[in-house]
Design an enzyme around this catalytic site. Sequence first.
Site, short mmCIF file in Angstrom:
data_model
loop_
_atom_site.label_atom_id
_atom_site.label_comp_id
_atom_site.label_asym_id
_atom_site.label_seq_id
_atom_site.Cartn_x
_atom_site.Cartn_y
_atom_site.Cartn_z
N VAL A 44 -17.25 18.27 1.69
CA VAL A 44 -18.37 17.89 2.54
C VAL A 44 -18.15 16.47 3.09
CG1 VAL A 44 -20.85 17.48 2.67
CG2 VAL A 44 -19.98 19.42 1.36
N CYS A 45 -17.72 15.56 2.21
CA CYS A 45 -17.49 14.18 2.63
C CYS A 45 -16.40 14.10 3.69
CB CYS A 45 -17.08 13.34 1.43
SG CYS A 45 -18.23 13.37 0.06
N THR A 46 -15.39 14.94 3.57
CA THR A 46 -14.31 14.93 4.56
C THR A 46 -14.86 15.21 5.95
OG1 THR A 46 -12.69 15.64 2.90
CG2 THR A 46 -12.13 16.03 5.20
#
Length: 213
Positions: A44-46
């Site tokens: 998700v952070c990517t």
Amino acid sequence: MTLLIGDTAPDFEAETTEGRIRFHDWAGQDWVVFFSHPADFTPVCTTELGYTARLKDELSARGAKALVISIDTVEAHERWSADIERTQGAAVNFPMIADPHRKIASLYNMIHPASDPKLTVRAVYVVDPAKKIRASIVYPPNVGRNFNEIIRLIDALQLTDGHKVATPVNWQAGSDVILQPSLQDPAEIKRSFPDGYREETPYLRFVRISEPS
């Protein structure tokens, strides 16, 4: 520590992918979107960091810039950045803070033990040029954020700073806004809004402002 709207954003020094910074000095006279992500090399952070990198021109047009933090090291950030560029089509173009001892994350209440004591939640602070916290958003670690909403939020804050108005539900830049109930003097209304306004009730009055101030 609980940080509330109107509080001064705490200053700090940190190592980042762009060298050591002191937050208030680095922020200068810009608005800052200061946000946390739970950990490097997570899916998700990517997507979030890649999307934020693509928003650099949108943020710059508003006198704003991004700053991100996690509990990982600068070295881990740099390795992960290559994955972000390869998979998201955008290189990270803002500082990534290393906070392995969780000092800054704790200062900004980004660690929520009942959610996960080892990770930061997805916190966002919008900080204005006076270093005041103007808005905050907190998501759980497993839900991605809507960064278009953060752009909309900055537009609304800047517009309402320049005029005695508020933004209605689902407001978008360029659409009607609401006169503040405290604005009652007809001469001041005429001076501020020479094209007039639309009244639905004495307390619900709409006006169009084309450009944020």
